[in-house]
Design an enzyme around this catalytic site. Structure first.
Site, PDB file in Angstrom:
ATOM      1  N   THR A 124     -10.587  -7.133  -2.794  1.00 17.97           N
ATOM      2  CA  THR A 124      -9.131  -6.359  -1.943  1.00 17.97           C
ATOM      3  C   THR A 124      -9.154  -7.081   0.187  1.00 17.97           C
ATOM      4  OG1 THR A 124      -7.502  -5.529  -1.006  1.00 17.97           O
ATOM      5  CG2 THR A 124      -9.020  -4.098  -2.372  1.00 17.97           C
ATOM      6  N   TYR A 148      -6.868   3.745  -3.093  1.00 18.20           N
ATOM      7  CA  TYR A 148      -7.294   2.460  -3.393  1.00 18.20           C
ATOM      8  C   TYR A 148      -8.555   1.345  -2.910  1.00 18.20           C
ATOM      9  CZ  TYR A 148      -6.148  -2.554  -4.477  1.00 18.20           C
ATOM     10  OH  TYR A 148      -6.451  -4.011  -4.565  1.00 18.20           O
TER      11      TYR A 148
HETATM   12  N1  UFG Z   1       7.367  -5.119   4.297  1.00 17.38           N
HETATM   13  C1  UFG Z   1       8.464  -5.305   4.451  1.00 17.38           C
HETATM   14  N2  UFG Z   1       9.923  -4.686   3.581  1.00 17.38           N
HETATM   15  C2  UFG Z   1       9.947  -5.278   2.098  1.00 17.38           C
HETATM   16  C3  UFG Z   1       8.555  -5.133   2.050  1.00 17.38           C
HETATM   17  C4  UFG Z   1       7.354  -5.086   2.454  1.00 17.38           C
HETATM   18  O1  UFG Z   1       8.939  -5.224   5.674  1.00 17.38           O
HETATM   19  O2  UFG Z   1      10.451  -4.737   1.501  1.00 17.38           O
HETATM   20  C5  UFG Z   1       6.399  -5.397   4.812  1.00 17.38           C
HETATM   21  C6  UFG Z   1       5.416  -3.657   5.036  1.00 17.38           C
HETATM   22  O3  UFG Z   1       5.612  -2.899   6.085  1.00 17.38           O
HETATM   23  C7  UFG Z   1       4.425  -4.399   5.835  1.00 17.38           C
HETATM   24  C8  UFG Z   1       4.712  -6.537   5.357  1.00 17.38           C
HETATM   25  O4  UFG Z   1       5.581  -6.728   4.809  1.00 17.38           O
HETATM   26  O5  UFG Z   1       4.215  -4.957   7.577  1.00 17.38           O
HETATM   27  C9  UFG Z   1       3.414  -7.045   3.729  1.00 17.38           C
HETATM   28  O6  UFG Z   1       3.723  -5.801   2.772  1.00 17.38           O
HETATM   29  P1  UFG Z   1       3.651  -6.323   1.201  1.00 17.38           P
HETATM   30  O7  UFG Z   1       3.819  -4.330   0.835  1.00 17.38           O
HETATM   31  O8  UFG Z   1       4.075  -7.182   0.926  1.00 17.38           O
HETATM   32  O9  UFG Z   1       1.666  -6.285   0.954  1.00 17.38           O
HETATM   33  P2  UFG Z   1       0.816  -4.657   2.072  1.00 17.38           P
HETATM   34  O10 UFG Z   1      -0.202  -5.617   3.267  1.00 17.38           O
HETATM   35  O11 UFG Z   1       0.825  -3.780   2.125  1.00 17.38           O
HETATM   36  O12 UFG Z   1      -0.139  -4.892   1.039  1.00 17.38           O
HETATM   37  C10 UFG Z   1      -1.274  -5.805   0.530  1.00 17.38           C
HETATM   38  C11 UFG Z   1      -1.943  -6.080  -0.529  1.00 17.38           C
HETATM   39  C12 UFG Z   1      -2.525  -4.378  -1.334  1.00 17.38           C
HETATM   40  C13 UFG Z   1      -3.305  -4.449  -0.528  1.00 17.38           C
HETATM   41  C14 UFG Z   1      -2.945  -4.517   1.137  1.00 17.38           C
HETATM   42  C15 UFG Z   1      -4.127  -5.314   2.305  1.00 17.38           C
HETATM   43  O13 UFG Z   1      -1.210  -5.447  -1.103  1.00 17.38           O
HETATM   44  O14 UFG Z   1      -3.144  -4.188  -2.456  1.00 17.38           O
HETATM   45  O15 UFG Z   1      -2.152  -5.894   1.250  1.00 17.38           O
HETATM   46  O16 UFG Z   1      -4.081  -5.183   3.684  1.00 17.38           O
HETATM   47  F1  UFG Z   1      -4.371  -3.611   0.072  1.00 17.38           F
END
Ligand code: UFG
Length: 337
Positions: A124, A148
């Protein structure tokens, strides 16, 4: 060396009843490979296992798996089986180290004892931590910010150390933000996933009336976080490219899987609103703890060395396939797992 063009190699997929693992299984089967899935169904679902795959319900740490790898003449393995939620890993570090490090170590041992020569490991972008917005290459510093991310990096080290002293070779694939569903509707994201594209697809088909932007004061063009969203079908095909590389005699390597450009939260939501069956409300909330501002891959190695050729670099396609999956779930046509 296995002739992957005219032969029909057999690939073992751990975690093949999960979101990404099941898409990878379809990708291999679609290309004529034989697939054996090992999954203990602790988080995966039997309904995701493709009909054409052999299925063994088993913990991949079980020492009996070694004999199975030998007896079934497995040519290569792809190790997906893991726990994958950042927030859950903070609350349950021991559970995460057990699943993502101890089980991975035991699986690598099973493969080693069976004399398996090729493993692809599912890792990841979370191993990098906050890269400060620059495109991340495989040489970028690894500074994981969660149990993680640390558990995945530890498993990477174990695999690399094993390959340094054995005939085994490996490809470590570091995924950026995986999104969307199989265009043929055969699999899709797990129920309960809280990822942005999943939430946006649910809102767009009316499963949820509203969604929230987590933070609008980031130093980006529109104030919201930027991510490199990669279609799960392209990601699945990166595994076929990686195994083909190894079975063709290619060396061990680490490769990012992303498109090399990002989309902001506002851009994703605007596209979801444009595609939506009915309008949904969007609220602006505070920042979510631990969110890096911008995470974008440099995917040159996957393309140049593995020959990966993404075909779905398109936010609309990611959202539409995700929406189609949610409609299937609403209609009860697929298991809600
Ligand atoms: N977000 C919102 N509203 C929501 C959901 C998410 O604004 O309802 C935002 C989050 O705050 C973030 C962006 O959308 O800024 C992306 O969020 P995600 O949860 O879709 O993904 P992440 O970037 O947090 O996580 C991903 C992978 C993880 C990994 C990580 C590493 O899902 O497994 O990237 O950067 F660890």
């Amino acid at each position: 060396m296995v002739d992957v063009v005219s032969g029909s190699p057999t690939v073992l997929i751990t975690g093949g009843a999960g979101y990404i693992g099941s898409h990878a299984a379809h990708a291999f089967i679609d290309k004529g490979w034989s697939v054996v899935i090992v999954d203990d169904l602790s988080t995966g679902s039997r309904s995701r296992v493709p009909e054409a795959a052999a299925f063994i319900e088993m913990d991949c740490a079980d020492p009996q798996l070694s004999a199975i790898i030998r007896d079934r003449a497995i040519d290569a393995a792809v190790h997906f089986a893991a726990r994958i939620k950042v927030d859950e890993s903070v609350a349950d570090p021991l559970g995460y180290y057990k699943a993502n490090v101890c089980t991975a170590r035991a699986f690598f041992e099973n493969a080693h004892l069976a004399g398996l020569g090729a493993i692809v490991f599912s890792s990841t972008a979370a191993v990098y931590g906050d890269a400060g917005g620059a495109a991340v290459s495989e040489e970028s510093a690894t500074r994981p910010e969660s149990p993680y991310g640390r558990s995945k990096l530890a498993a990477e080290w174990i695999l690399a150390d094993l390959c340094a002293v054995s005939p085994m070779r490996h490809v470590i694939l570091r995924y950026f933000n995986v999104a969307g569903a199989d265009p043929e509707g055969r699999s899709g994201p797990a129920a309960g996933s809280q990822h942005l594209l999943k939430i946006a697809a649910e809102a767009a088909v009316g499963i949820r009336p509203a969604m929230q932007i987590h933070g609008t004061d980031y130093p980006t063009a529109d104030g919201t976080c930027v991510r490199d969203y990669v279609h799960v079908t392209d990601l699945a095909e990166a595994h076929v490219s990686a195994v083909t590389h190894l079975l063709g005699g290619g060396g061990s390597l680490v490769a990012n899987v992303g498109y090399g450009h990002g989309a902001s939260v506002r851009a994703v939501i605007a596209e979801a609103l444009r595609l939506a069956d009915r309008p949904f409300a969007v609220t602006e909330g505070p920042r979510r703890a631990g969110d890096p501002v911008s995470v974008v891959a440099n995917p040159a190695r996957a393309m140049d060395v593995l020959g990966w050729r993404p075909r779905h670099d398109n936010l609309q396609a990611m959202l539409q396939s995700g929406m189609a999956w949610e409609r299937q779930r609403m209609a009860g046509e697929v298991s809600s797992a």
